[in-house]
Design an enzyme around this catalytic site. Sequence first.
Site, PDB file in Angstrom:
ATOM      1  N   ARG A 180     -11.335  18.044   9.878  1.00  0.00           N
ATOM      2  CA  ARG A 180     -10.528  16.832  10.020  1.00  0.00           C
ATOM      3  C   ARG A 180      -9.189  17.128  10.690  1.00  0.00           C
ATOM      4  O   ARG A 180      -8.659  16.291  11.435  1.00  0.00           O
ATOM      5  CB  ARG A 180     -10.316  16.210   8.643  1.00  0.00           C
ATOM      6  CG  ARG A 180      -9.345  15.032   8.641  1.00  0.00           C
ATOM      7  CD  ARG A 180      -9.355  14.339   7.286  1.00  0.00           C
ATOM      8  NE  ARG A 180      -8.187  13.519   7.093  1.00  0.00           N
ATOM      9  CZ  ARG A 180      -7.953  12.804   5.997  1.00  0.00           C
ATOM     10  NH1 ARG A 180      -8.828  12.813   5.006  1.00  0.00           N
ATOM     11  NH2 ARG A 180      -6.864  12.073   5.878  1.00  0.00           N
ATOM     12  N   HIS A 222      -4.502  18.676  -0.159  1.00  0.00           N
ATOM     13  CA  HIS A 222      -5.426  17.572  -0.430  1.00  0.00           C
ATOM     14  C   HIS A 222      -6.361  17.838  -1.606  1.00  0.00           C
ATOM     15  O   HIS A 222      -7.561  17.554  -1.545  1.00  0.00           O
ATOM     16  CB  HIS A 222      -6.240  17.229   0.819  1.00  0.00           C
ATOM     17  CG  HIS A 222      -6.383  15.745   1.023  1.00  0.00           C
ATOM     18  ND1 HIS A 222      -6.921  14.914   0.067  1.00  0.00           N
ATOM     19  CD2 HIS A 222      -6.046  14.945   2.065  1.00  0.00           C
ATOM     20  CE1 HIS A 222      -6.917  13.668   0.519  1.00  0.00           C
ATOM     21  NE2 HIS A 222      -6.379  13.652   1.722  1.00  0.00           N
ATOM     22  N   GLU A 259     -10.452   4.841   9.459  1.00  0.00           N
ATOM     23  CA  GLU A 259     -10.716   4.424   8.077  1.00  0.00           C
ATOM     24  C   GLU A 259     -11.245   2.993   7.991  1.00  0.00           C
ATOM     25  O   GLU A 259     -10.862   2.198   7.137  1.00  0.00           O
ATOM     26  CB  GLU A 259      -9.445   4.579   7.221  1.00  0.00           C
ATOM     27  CG  GLU A 259      -8.966   6.020   7.145  1.00  0.00           C
ATOM     28  CD  GLU A 259      -7.737   6.217   6.292  1.00  0.00           C
ATOM     29  OE1 GLU A 259      -7.605   7.294   5.707  1.00  0.00           O
ATOM     30  OE2 GLU A 259      -6.914   5.290   6.209  1.00  0.00           O
ATOM     31  N   LYS A 311       1.215  11.439  12.867  1.00  0.00           N
ATOM     32  CA  LYS A 311       1.704  11.940  11.582  1.00  0.00           C
ATOM     33  C   LYS A 311       2.203  13.375  11.737  1.00  0.00           C
ATOM     34  O   LYS A 311       1.682  14.146  12.544  1.00  0.00           O
ATOM     35  CB  LYS A 311       0.601  11.890  10.523  1.00  0.00           C
ATOM     36  CG  LYS A 311       0.250  10.466  10.094  1.00  0.00           C
ATOM     37  CD  LYS A 311      -0.678  10.447   8.882  1.00  0.00           C
ATOM     38  CE  LYS A 311      -0.982   9.015   8.447  1.00  0.00           C
ATOM     39  NZ  LYS A 311      -1.789   8.948   7.215  1.00  0.00           N
ATOM     40  N   ASP A 329      -2.826  14.682   6.473  1.00  0.00           N
ATOM     41  CA  ASP A 329      -2.380  13.368   5.991  1.00  0.00           C
ATOM     42  C   ASP A 329      -1.210  13.480   5.030  1.00  0.00           C
ATOM     43  O   ASP A 329      -1.401  13.385   3.816  1.00  0.00           O
ATOM     44  CB  ASP A 329      -3.542  12.629   5.310  1.00  0.00           C
ATOM     45  CG  ASP A 329      -3.188  11.202   4.904  1.00  0.00           C
ATOM     46  OD1 ASP A 329      -2.151  10.710   5.342  1.00  0.00           O
ATOM     47  OD2 ASP A 329      -3.960  10.594   4.150  1.00  0.00           O
ATOM     48  N   ARG A 385      -1.360   4.432  16.882  1.00  0.00           N
ATOM     49  CA  ARG A 385      -1.454   5.545  15.928  1.00  0.00           C
ATOM     50  C   ARG A 385      -2.574   6.516  16.291  1.00  0.00           C
ATOM     51  O   ARG A 385      -3.660   6.097  16.668  1.00  0.00           O
ATOM     52  CB  ARG A 385      -1.692   5.028  14.510  1.00  0.00           C
ATOM     53  CG  ARG A 385      -0.468   4.472  13.835  1.00  0.00           C
ATOM     54  CD  ARG A 385      -0.827   3.908  12.483  1.00  0.00           C
ATOM     55  NE  ARG A 385      -0.389   4.743  11.378  1.00  0.00           N
ATOM     56  CZ  ARG A 385      -1.132   5.041  10.332  1.00  0.00           C
ATOM     57  NH1 ARG A 385      -2.377   4.633  10.253  1.00  0.00           N
ATOM     58  NH2 ARG A 385      -0.643   5.764   9.356  1.00  0.00           N
ATOM     59  N   GLU A 387       0.850  -1.184   0.000  1.00  0.00           N
ATOM     60  CA  GLU A 387       0.000   0.000   0.000  1.00  0.00           C
ATOM     61  C   GLU A 387       0.888   1.237   0.000  1.00  0.00           C
ATOM     62  O   GLU A 387       1.784   1.378   0.823  1.00  0.00           O
ATOM     63  CB  GLU A 387      -0.909  -0.010   1.230  1.00  0.00           C
ATOM     64  CG  GLU A 387      -2.018   1.011   1.147  1.00  0.00           C
ATOM     65  CD  GLU A 387      -3.245   0.592   1.949  1.00  0.00           C
ATOM     66  OE1 GLU A 387      -4.113   1.440   2.131  1.00  0.00           O
ATOM     67  OE2 GLU A 387      -3.323  -0.568   2.383  1.00  0.00           O
ATOM     68  N   ARG A 388       0.633   2.126  -0.961  1.00  0.00           N
ATOM     69  CA  ARG A 388       1.485   3.292  -1.188  1.00  0.00           C
ATOM     70  C   ARG A 388       2.913   2.866  -1.527  1.00  0.00           C
ATOM     71  O   ARG A 388       3.872   3.536  -1.158  1.00  0.00           O
ATOM     72  CB  ARG A 388       1.496   4.236   0.019  1.00  0.00           C
ATOM     73  CG  ARG A 388       0.121   4.633   0.518  1.00  0.00           C
ATOM     74  CD  ARG A 388      -0.766   5.155  -0.594  1.00  0.00           C
ATOM     75  NE  ARG A 388      -2.074   5.562  -0.086  1.00  0.00           N
ATOM     76  CZ  ARG A 388      -3.129   5.787  -0.868  1.00  0.00           C
ATOM     77  NH1 ARG A 388      -3.033   5.615  -2.176  1.00  0.00           N
ATOM     78  NH2 ARG A 388      -4.268   6.182  -0.357  1.00  0.00           N
ATOM     79  N   GLU A 405       3.600   9.207  -1.370  1.00  0.00           N
ATOM     80  CA  GLU A 405       2.181   9.055  -1.677  1.00  0.00           C
ATOM     81  C   GLU A 405       1.584  10.316  -2.283  1.00  0.00           C
ATOM     82  O   GLU A 405       0.775  10.265  -3.204  1.00  0.00           O
ATOM     83  CB  GLU A 405       1.420   8.678  -0.401  1.00  0.00           C
ATOM     84  CG  GLU A 405      -0.090   8.629  -0.578  1.00  0.00           C
ATOM     85  CD  GLU A 405      -0.823   8.344   0.732  1.00  0.00           C
ATOM     86  OE1 GLU A 405      -2.069   8.371   0.704  1.00  0.00           O
ATOM     87  OE2 GLU A 405      -0.164   8.095   1.759  1.00  0.00           O
ATOM     88  N   TRP A 461     -13.174  13.441   2.095  1.00  0.00           N
ATOM     89  CA  TRP A 461     -12.457  12.686   1.070  1.00  0.00           C
ATOM     90  C   TRP A 461     -12.590  13.369  -0.289  1.00  0.00           C
ATOM     91  O   TRP A 461     -12.279  12.776  -1.317  1.00  0.00           O
ATOM     92  CB  TRP A 461     -12.963  11.241   0.995  1.00  0.00           C
ATOM     93  CG  TRP A 461     -12.474  10.385   2.123  1.00  0.00           C
ATOM     94  CD1 TRP A 461     -11.585  10.740   3.101  1.00  0.00           C
ATOM     95  CD2 TRP A 461     -12.830   9.019   2.382  1.00  0.00           C
ATOM     96  NE1 TRP A 461     -11.373   9.696   3.961  1.00  0.00           N
ATOM     97  CE2 TRP A 461     -12.123   8.613   3.551  1.00  0.00           C
ATOM     98  CE3 TRP A 461     -13.673   8.096   1.770  1.00  0.00           C
ATOM     99  CZ2 TRP A 461     -12.235   7.338   4.101  1.00  0.00           C
ATOM    100  CZ3 TRP A 461     -13.781   6.821   2.316  1.00  0.00           C
ATOM    101  CH2 TRP A 461     -13.068   6.447   3.464  1.00  0.00           C
TER     102      TRP A 461
END
Length: 676
Positions: A312, A497, A268, A336, A341, A301, A144-145, A369, A519
């Site tokens: 968010r 984003h 998620e 993070k 993100d 996390r 993933e990524r 990413e 999103w």
Amino acid sequence: MKRLIWICASLLIGCLYLQAEDGSRLWLRAATDAQATVTANKKSPTVDLAVRELQTQWKGGAVKLLLTQAKEVSRLGRDGFRMDGNRKGLTIQSAGEQGLLYAAYHLLRIQETGKANGEILVEESPAYDIRILNHWDNLNRTVERGYAGYSLWQWDELPAVLSPRYEAYARANASIGINATVLNNVNASPQILSATYLPKVKALADIFRPYGIKVYLSVNFASPAVLGGLPDSDPLRPEVQQWWKDKAREIYKLIPDFGGFLVKANSEGEPGPHDYGRTHVDGANMLADALKPYNGIVMWRAFVYNPSGDDRAKQAYLEFMPFDGQFRDNIIIQVKNGPVDFQPREPFTPLFGAMQKTPVMAELQITQEYLGFSNHLAFLAPMWEEFLHSDTYGQGAGSTVAAATDGSLFTQKLTAISGVANIGEDTNWCGHHFAQANWYAFGRLAWNNTLSSAQIADEWLRTTFTSEPEFLTPVKRMMLDSHQAVVDYMMPLGLHHIFAENHHYGPQPWFDKASRPDWTSTYYHKASGSGIGFDRTASGSNAVAQYFSPLREIYSNPATCPDKYLLWFHHLPWNYRMKNNRTLWDDLCYSYDRGVKAVRNFQQVWDEAERYVDAQRFTEVQSKLKIQARDAVWWRDACLLYFQTFSAQPIPYELERPVNELEELKKIKLDMKHHN
């Protein structure tokens, strides 16, 4: 005539040698024909590695490796070391075997970068106890990524077949001080804890151990139900607690130095304690109790956000601050670097500096990413340096993110820093030869969070390519400018984003329909006829209130807010007058234009470096830069043409015109999925 023939032959031999590189050796390209005299006062697999590395590569005099508990050495910790001497002979001392190995790599680094002349007086100890890579690798070997091919871990062949790349991976990590690895994706399959997979994990741990690398696993919170057949995975149920204790015992029987668990919970769609009306504290403490007898730790996390109407960017702080001080002492909260993100540029997450009773570790993203995958040259050390040096003001001025996480500001039992790995099965490991520099930079900053981006770039270029000044100077400048260039052609002035749905590669600022508002792209840029940007001041989401003074006041006022965060914190009219006296619209146009021009300049810099680089790596980087230049134009045209429908203003006439049509750009679809 003979001399001319000799010169031509020498040039031909040089060219043939240069053509022999494929990137597989990374920065570990020192010749191995040395025969140095190296002695050690102890034998062990780790010490033997240190001896071997120096014997074959050190081009100086005798080296003594001393494992000692002398006070002046032991204060540096088991990973720290002291070296004293010169090229004719020197002594290396450490309180730990790993320290001797790190010292060996340090000595070879200063040799290969031309800094081992004169007296060698060095004392080093790492900034963080745990310096860990997070692999988002799945059990089916997809990543993933991941933009460098399939996973290194060939699960179907383990434990019987051991790829030579496993040890090469461990060696590369040890050479830059990385001492831990999470083997699997945070979106974890419960099967990683099964009797089928644990022996495979053990096989990798056995290879990594001599290099000082501990293995950790991401765990699925629902494992007791899915794997153990329990009715649920409620962390307050004794049967669930016992399942985890039994699993920990099973793991440590196989792998006595197992590091612990990384957990993505209630994020998620991943399962977690909230599924049973429990808290993050309930879930994390349960796992910590299971690991405690074995000195294992839990990295929990903080990447959580609910599909609510709230900003968010505020949610990790809102969810975790009430629990500060309630976690077990073998838990560290993994946060993070930015509050949304892994965007090309974000302010730091306000949990850094605010959580003062609970250890907090930074999660950086090495894999690109949101920065052009493995197609774009983006040296990330400047972004991480900016983040680590940001002042949180948590204990007044000087309370940097680095100080808030490395134990120098708050008393904490655990210190750690993590990086989401960009490593795959590709021959050159990372997909882009220059992406190797980000793996390298993470390790070096994890070891020493005061290193400058310029020093790291200089080291990496010298060891990976050449020390020729005519190559070093322009290519190092290209590396140091590359992150800002990507920000400029993607999302300047605090935009964030506005990537395409699902894949996060290309631009899709018009994207406005998803299963949840946060999103979409329009959620973040909020472009309209009245202006652009996300209002996070008191008149908007009030995310600024999560920062300490004077930051909240600085960020709240567009006149004092740094331009790089302007549209992160403010919704401003298109004609807002910037500090450089341009309108916001014009400055946005200039920023995108600057990014495009920068990448075109990178192409020129690299082309001029051709005579210093082997043919294969030169051509492969050249090809990637062509892709990046085209993508930069794609980003510029898509964003400016779309935003122009709201600003209703011309692109400044002195700038290059768009070469694409907006409606054609809207039709571009790339088939890449996954979220993390």
